[in-house]
Design a protein around this motif. Structure first.
Motif, PDB file in Angstrom:
ATOM      1  N   TYR A 106      24.975  17.189 -17.135  1.00 57.56           N
ATOM      2  CA  TYR A 106      25.520  18.099 -16.060  1.00 57.56           C
ATOM      3  C   TYR A 106      25.521  19.654 -16.519  1.00 57.56           C
ATOM      4  O   TYR A 106      25.145  20.403 -15.546  1.00 57.56           O
ATOM      5  N   LEU A 110      22.856  19.465 -13.188  1.00 59.80           N
ATOM      6  CA  LEU A 110      23.879  19.253 -12.112  1.00 59.80           C
ATOM      7  C   LEU A 110      24.712  20.396 -11.759  1.00 59.80           C
ATOM      8  O   LEU A 110      25.302  20.305 -10.865  1.00 59.80           O
ATOM      9  N   ARG A 111      25.006  21.138 -12.603  1.00 57.99           N
ATOM     10  CA  ARG A 111      26.073  22.282 -12.608  1.00 57.99           C
ATOM     11  C   ARG A 111      25.472  23.109 -11.392  1.00 57.99           C
ATOM     12  O   ARG A 111      26.466  23.492 -10.562  1.00 57.99           O
ATOM     13  N   THR A 112      24.272  23.516 -11.257  1.00 63.60           N
ATOM     14  CA  THR A 112      23.861  24.519 -10.154  1.00 63.60           C
ATOM     15  C   THR A 112      24.126  23.701  -8.956  1.00 63.60           C
ATOM     16  O   THR A 112      24.067  24.320  -7.720  1.00 63.60           O
ATOM     17  N   TYR A 113      23.767  22.568  -8.584  1.00 65.17           N
ATOM     18  CA  TYR A 113      23.973  21.743  -7.623  1.00 65.17           C
ATOM     19  C   TYR A 113      25.507  21.452  -7.097  1.00 65.17           C
ATOM     20  O   TYR A 113      25.856  21.435  -5.931  1.00 65.17           O
ATOM     21  N   CYS A 114      26.261  21.372  -8.021  1.00 67.58           N
ATOM     22  CA  CYS A 114      27.796  21.154  -7.718  1.00 67.58           C
ATOM     23  C   CYS A 114      28.343  22.325  -7.295  1.00 67.58           C
ATOM     24  O   CYS A 114      29.492  22.234  -6.616  1.00 67.58           O
ATOM     25  N   SER A 115      27.628  23.443  -7.696  1.00 67.50           N
ATOM     26  CA  SER A 115      28.428  24.824  -7.342  1.00 67.50           C
ATOM     27  C   SER A 115      28.303  25.192  -5.958  1.00 67.50           C
ATOM     28  O   SER A 115      28.646  26.191  -5.281  1.00 67.50           O
ATOM     29  N   ARG A 116      27.205  24.764  -5.298  1.00 70.81           N
ATOM     30  CA  ARG A 116      26.681  24.931  -3.760  1.00 70.81           C
ATOM     31  C   ARG A 116      27.699  24.416  -2.904  1.00 70.81           C
ATOM     32  O   ARG A 116      28.572  23.338  -3.180  1.00 70.81           O
ATOM     33  N   PRO A 140      28.668  22.074   0.450  1.00 69.48           N
ATOM     34  CA  PRO A 140      28.078  21.182   1.086  1.00 69.48           C
ATOM     35  C   PRO A 140      27.486  21.503   2.305  1.00 69.48           C
ATOM     36  O   PRO A 140      27.622  22.437   3.057  1.00 69.48           O
TER      37      PRO A 140
END
Length: 331
Positions: free
Chosen positions: A240, A244-250, A252
């Motif tokens: 993460y 994954l952190r960079t994608y989760c902060s975007r 939707p």
């Protein structure tokens, strides 16, 4: 570093496979250094070509016939091309991979190709793996970090036991007596452990459930499950944080509700693809027809007076005979 070690292990495995298969071109060499093996197996030379030819003849006995060998002696490239064709038949390379056969590609690719070829030689792979296991054991035993242990095994020394252990062995009282402070620390540690176990038992209601079979679930299995869960959580946290952190902060993505646009685009692309296929077939048909017309005009196919003639010659002869016939009628 790991890639270099893997390449050396593969190099030793290929060399051991050749020795296990009794290849006449490696007998009596007894190479120990990886550089010498690399020079022998991955550098273009006549010796390396002979080794590859021997492997091919071991896989296909028809490869080493006397007629074929006499033809190869006249043209050295014939042997290279035939080995490439055999590799293509075995689905290991292409017929045009002549640099692979000559040894002009990377050592990693050459070793992988030789390893695949040697796996097809009967009784070669199993013997090589057994020999490699013995060599790896010897190399590990004589490694630099294990030399102190080996020296201690060759010259063992006996360390005397402590005095209290000697006394226990002799059945006498030991001169060693634990102090009161040590007794108090041990008692405190035991009490803390018992209280922790009681608290854990009160929190885990399933341990007191009589319907639960002790063979199905036990504290040891709970400990194993907890360790597995900890490892999984640590792995997920690492993934993460790194990926994954960079994608989760975007935010939707927003999708359009107009699906007709995608359907029309798909239909247009499908029609374009179909039209291109039709144009390709028309071009191939035109080329084939052009070649057939050229063959009809240039190749002799029509018999006349025991000989074959081309279409143009035949038409010219028919025209000549027609003119002669007409001239006879007018006269």
């Amino acid at each position: 570093m790991a890639g270099v070690l893997e390449e050396k292990e593969r190099l030793r495995l290929v060399y051991a496979s050749l020795q296990a298969a009794s290849c006449p071109f490696v007998e009596g060499l007894n190479l120990q250094e990886a550089d010498s093996m690399l020079q022998l197996l991955c550098t273009p030379s006549h010796h390396r070509t002979d080794i590859l030819a021997w492997i091919c003849s071991s896989i296909n006995p028809n490869f080493a016939t006397s007629k074929a060998m006499s033809m190869r002696s006249k043209d050295p490239d014939v042997l290279t091309k035939e080995m490439a064709v055999l590799g293509q038949e075995l689905m290991l390379c292409n017929a045009g991979d002549l640099d692979l056969i000559r040894g002009n590609v990377s050592p990693h690719r050459q070793l992988h190709f030789m390893e695949q070829l040697l796996s097809l030689v009967p009784g070669c792979k199993k013997s090589a793996e057994h020999r490699m296991d013995e060599e790896m054991l010897v190399n590990k035993l004589f490694a630099a970090e294990n030399l102190p242990h080996l020296t201690q095994m060759l010259k063992p020394t006996f360390n005397p036991w402590p005095a209290h252990l000697k006394a226990l062995c002799k059945g006498t009282k030991s001169c060693y007596k634990p102090s009161k402070e040590e007794d108090a620390d041990v008692a405190t540690l035991i009490q803390l452990t018992q209280s922790a176990l009681k608290q854990l038992e009160s929190e885990c209601e399933f341990l007191n459930n009589e319907a639960q079979s002790p063979g199905i679930f036990s504290p040891s299995s709970l400990r194993v499950a907890a360790c597995d869960l900890q490892q999984l959580m640590a792995t997920f946290c690492h993934v993460y944080e790194t990926d994954l952190r960079t994608y989760c902060s975007r935010d939707p993505p927003s999708f359009s509700t107009e699906t007709d646009v995608f359907r029309r685009v798909h239909q247009l692309l499908l029609a374009c693809n179909t039209e291109l296929e039709m144009l390709n077939e028309v071009s191939e048909a035109s080329t084939s027809m052009n070649e057939e017309v050229n063959r009809l005009q240039t190749q002799p196919r029509y018999w006349r007076r025991g000989e074959k003639h081309t279409l143009s010659d035949q038409l010219e002869e028919v025209s000549r005979r027609s003119r002669e016939f007409l001239s006879l009628l007018h006269s």
